[in-house]
Design a protein around this motif. Structure first.
Motif, PDB file in Angstrom:
ATOM      1  N   VAL A  59       0.841  -1.204   0.000  1.00 29.43           N
ATOM      2  CA  VAL A  59       0.000   0.000   0.000  1.00 29.43           C
ATOM      3  C   VAL A  59       0.873   1.250   0.000  1.00 29.43           C
ATOM      4  O   VAL A  59       0.589   2.229  -0.694  1.00 29.43           O
ATOM      5  N   CYS A  60       1.943   1.203   0.775  1.00 29.80           N
ATOM      6  CA  CYS A  60       2.892   2.317   0.814  1.00 29.80           C
ATOM      7  C   CYS A  60       3.516   2.545  -0.563  1.00 29.80           C
ATOM      8  O   CYS A  60       3.620   3.686  -1.034  1.00 29.80           O
ATOM      9  N   HIS A 126       7.155  18.300   4.889  1.00 31.87           N
ATOM     10  CA  HIS A 126       7.408  17.204   5.828  1.00 31.87           C
ATOM     11  C   HIS A 126       7.900  15.957   5.089  1.00 31.87           C
ATOM     12  O   HIS A 126       8.859  15.302   5.521  1.00 31.87           O
ATOM     13  N   ILE A 127       7.263  15.630   3.974  1.00 26.40           N
ATOM     14  CA  ILE A 127       7.672  14.457   3.211  1.00 26.40           C
ATOM     15  C   ILE A 127       9.061  14.664   2.613  1.00 26.40           C
ATOM     16  O   ILE A 127       9.873  13.729   2.573  1.00 26.40           O
ATOM     17  N   GLN A 128       9.348  15.875   2.154  1.00 24.30           N
ATOM     18  CA  GLN A 128      10.674  16.158   1.612  1.00 24.30           C
ATOM     19  C   GLN A 128      11.765  15.944   2.669  1.00 24.30           C
ATOM     20  O   GLN A 128      12.823  15.382   2.373  1.00 24.30           O
ATOM     21  N   THR A 177      -0.114  10.376  10.579  1.00 27.54           N
ATOM     22  CA  THR A 177      -0.642   9.222   9.854  1.00 27.54           C
ATOM     23  C   THR A 177       0.222   8.894   8.641  1.00 27.54           C
ATOM     24  O   THR A 177       0.471   7.715   8.343  1.00 27.54           O
ATOM     25  N   ILE A 178       0.696   9.917   7.932  1.00 26.44           N
ATOM     26  CA  ILE A 178       1.612   9.697   6.811  1.00 26.44           C
ATOM     27  C   ILE A 178       2.848   8.958   7.290  1.00 26.44           C
ATOM     28  O   ILE A 178       3.321   8.008   6.657  1.00 26.44           O
ATOM     29  N   ASP A 179       3.384   9.381   8.425  1.00 25.68           N
ATOM     30  CA  ASP A 179       4.577   8.730   8.977  1.00 25.68           C
ATOM     31  C   ASP A 179       4.281   7.299   9.400  1.00 25.68           C
ATOM     32  O   ASP A 179       5.070   6.383   9.129  1.00 25.68           O
ATOM     33  N   ASP A 180       3.162   7.095  10.072  1.00 28.11           N
ATOM     34  CA  ASP A 180       2.817   5.760  10.565  1.00 28.11           C
ATOM     35  C   ASP A 180       2.645   4.761   9.422  1.00 28.11           C
ATOM     36  O   ASP A 180       3.064   3.600   9.522  1.00 28.11           O
ATOM     37  N   LEU A 181       2.036   5.209   8.329  1.00 25.53           N
ATOM     38  CA  LEU A 181       1.722   4.305   7.226  1.00 25.53           C
ATOM     39  C   LEU A 181       2.861   4.134   6.233  1.00 25.53           C
ATOM     40  O   LEU A 181       3.007   3.067   5.635  1.00 25.53           O
ATOM     41  N   ASN A 182       3.677   5.180   6.055  1.00 26.89           N
ATOM     42  CA  ASN A 182       4.672   5.159   4.986  1.00 26.89           C
ATOM     43  C   ASN A 182       6.123   5.279   5.446  1.00 26.89           C
ATOM     44  O   ASN A 182       7.039   5.013   4.666  1.00 26.89           O
ATOM     45  N   TYR A 183       6.332   5.638   6.710  1.00 26.66           N
ATOM     46  CA  TYR A 183       7.690   5.729   7.266  1.00 26.66           C
ATOM     47  C   TYR A 183       7.698   5.098   8.658  1.00 26.66           C
ATOM     48  O   TYR A 183       8.130   5.725   9.628  1.00 26.66           O
ATOM     49  N   PRO A 184       7.225   3.872   8.782  1.00 30.07           N
ATOM     50  CA  PRO A 184       7.082   3.268  10.112  1.00 30.07           C
ATOM     51  C   PRO A 184       8.422   2.953  10.765  1.00 30.07           C
ATOM     52  O   PRO A 184       9.399   2.643  10.088  1.00 30.07           O
ATOM     53  N   GLU A 185       8.441   3.059  12.092  1.00 22.48           N
ATOM     54  CA  GLU A 185       9.605   2.654  12.885  1.00 22.48           C
ATOM     55  C   GLU A 185      10.897   3.366  12.463  1.00 22.48           C
ATOM     56  O   GLU A 185      11.969   2.789  12.513  1.00 22.48           O
ATOM     57  N   LYS A 186      10.777   4.635  12.076  1.00 28.08           N
ATOM     58  CA  LYS A 186      11.973   5.402  11.720  1.00 28.08           C
ATOM     59  C   LYS A 186      12.550   6.152  12.917  1.00 28.08           C
ATOM     60  O   LYS A 186      13.663   6.686  12.838  1.00 28.08           O
ATOM     61  N   GLN A 299      -6.614   9.082   5.140  1.00 26.15           N
ATOM     62  CA  GLN A 299      -7.643   9.051   6.167  1.00 26.15           C
ATOM     63  C   GLN A 299      -6.982   8.609   7.470  1.00 26.15           C
ATOM     64  O   GLN A 299      -6.258   7.625   7.492  1.00 26.15           O
ATOM     65  N   THR A 300      -7.212   9.356   8.543  1.00 24.14           N
ATOM     66  CA  THR A 300      -6.585   8.997   9.805  1.00 24.14           C
ATOM     67  C   THR A 300      -7.124   7.669  10.301  1.00 24.14           C
ATOM     68  O   THR A 300      -8.315   7.382  10.185  1.00 24.14           O
TER      69      THR A 300
END
Length: 326
Positions: A59-60, A126-128, A177-186, A299-300
């Motif tokens: 999904v990521c 933030h994503i950058q 939520t962006i971090d949790d779903l696409n950058y987990p455990e960083k 979506q959160t």
């Protein structure tokens, strides 16, 4: 606590070997040659469940392709006046490295206003920063230390936290939520400093809602945390709001070179110059116009939404907009 086994890693890797382009290409941008460490992060995020971790990662990858995340470091936020306004209101920066080689990111939670530009620019920025960390800073650190460096340390400054923070909860929840779903455990460890009473009150209520692995990463330090943080990093790498014996505002530390939130700080100068050069190198600078880049906002999830509602409820118990101080 979840246990990530070698068998689970092997199963996960076998599944990822089967993904097709363009997912495979963006996957390479995620792992940067450290595939095992990346698979472990996603397994931890899904309690060691291979099927769930695989689903999360795919999904990521699709989110990255759909939103052209691989090229986000070629898309400067222009004009520079707009970017400076963003930096003045979204207080985040990198102050140095821990003694273990982990980059130290500082976030001025209490004094960030998030009111100067649109939500899309804050999300893009933030994503950058995430991508620059993962694709530039961490690989350089890994080569320097001769081992995989795939996580960072965060220091969150709560100085100046106000009830007006309620208006920021939606944006902060989106970013989280962006971090949790696409950058987990960083994040290896998250340190909270200069915490006012209201934070302590909220933390007692929110803490039980967090997953165990998240709770263990968060450490609330006394005052500005200077003495405790000096155990894991040198003075030069301390965020400016932690360097002084007496707590000092994270917004006005004394100089822009010392202030890791400022656009004039070396970290932000290097990031800004890197993105500008990438845009020119890929001939995309002339194609970009203000407001042209947008990322699908997630979506959160239920956990995040529940935590946000809990924080809002707790903050509403404290008066009517007065600054919350120790």
């Amino acid at each position: 606590m979840e246990i990530v086994t070698q068998e689970a890693i092997n199963q996960f890797k076998a599944l990822m070997d089967q993904v097709e382009e363009p997912l495979k290409k963006t996957y390479q941008n995620i792992h940067q040659g450290y595939q095992t460490e990346t698979l472990v992060r996603y397994l931890k995020a899904r309690e060691g469940n291979v099927a769930e971790a695989y689903k999360m990662l795919v999904v990521c990858l699709k989110w990255r392709v759909q939103n052209d995340i691989d090229s986000i470091l070629e898309k400067p936020i222009i004009p520079s006046k707009l970017y400076r306004s963003l930096r003045d209101s979204q207080l985040i920066g990198m102050s140095g490295f821990s003694r273990e080689g982990l980059p130290v990111f500082a976030i001025g939670v209490g004094l960030s206003s998030f009111g100067n530009v649109s939500v899309n620019y804050y999300v893009q920025s933030h994503i950058q920063i995430n991508e620059y960390r993962d694709r530039v800073i961490l690989p350089i650190a890994s080569k320097k230390y001769g081992r995989p460096v795939t996580t960072c340390v965060k220091v969150l400054d709560m100085t100046g936290l106000k009830l007006s923070a309620l208006s920021q909860l939606k944006l902060l929840t989106i970013i989280s939520t962006i971090d949790d779903l696409n950058y987990p455990e960083k994040t290896n460890t998250c340190y909270i400093v200069n915490a006012p009473y209201v934070f302590s009150a909220c933390w007692k209520v929110v803490k039980p809602l967090l997953q165990e692995r998240t709770r263990k990463k968060v450490q609330v330090l006394s005052g500005n945390g200077r003495d405790e943080l000096l155990k894991i990093m040198d003075l030069a790498s301390l965020p400016h709001f932690c360097k002084h014996e007496v707590s000092r505002s994270s917004r006005h530390p004394g100089s822009d070179i010392e202030n890791c939130f400022s656009l004039d700080h070396p970290f932000h100068q290097q990031l800004y110059n890197y993105i500008s050069k990438q845009a020119i190198a890929n001939e995309s600078a002339v194609l970009i116009k203000q407001g042209s880049f947008h990322v699908d906002l997630p979506q959160t999830d239920t956990e995040g939404a529940d935590i946000a509602k809990t924080i809002e409820s707790e903050l509403n118990k404290f008066g009517n907009g007065k600054e919350l101080i120790l």
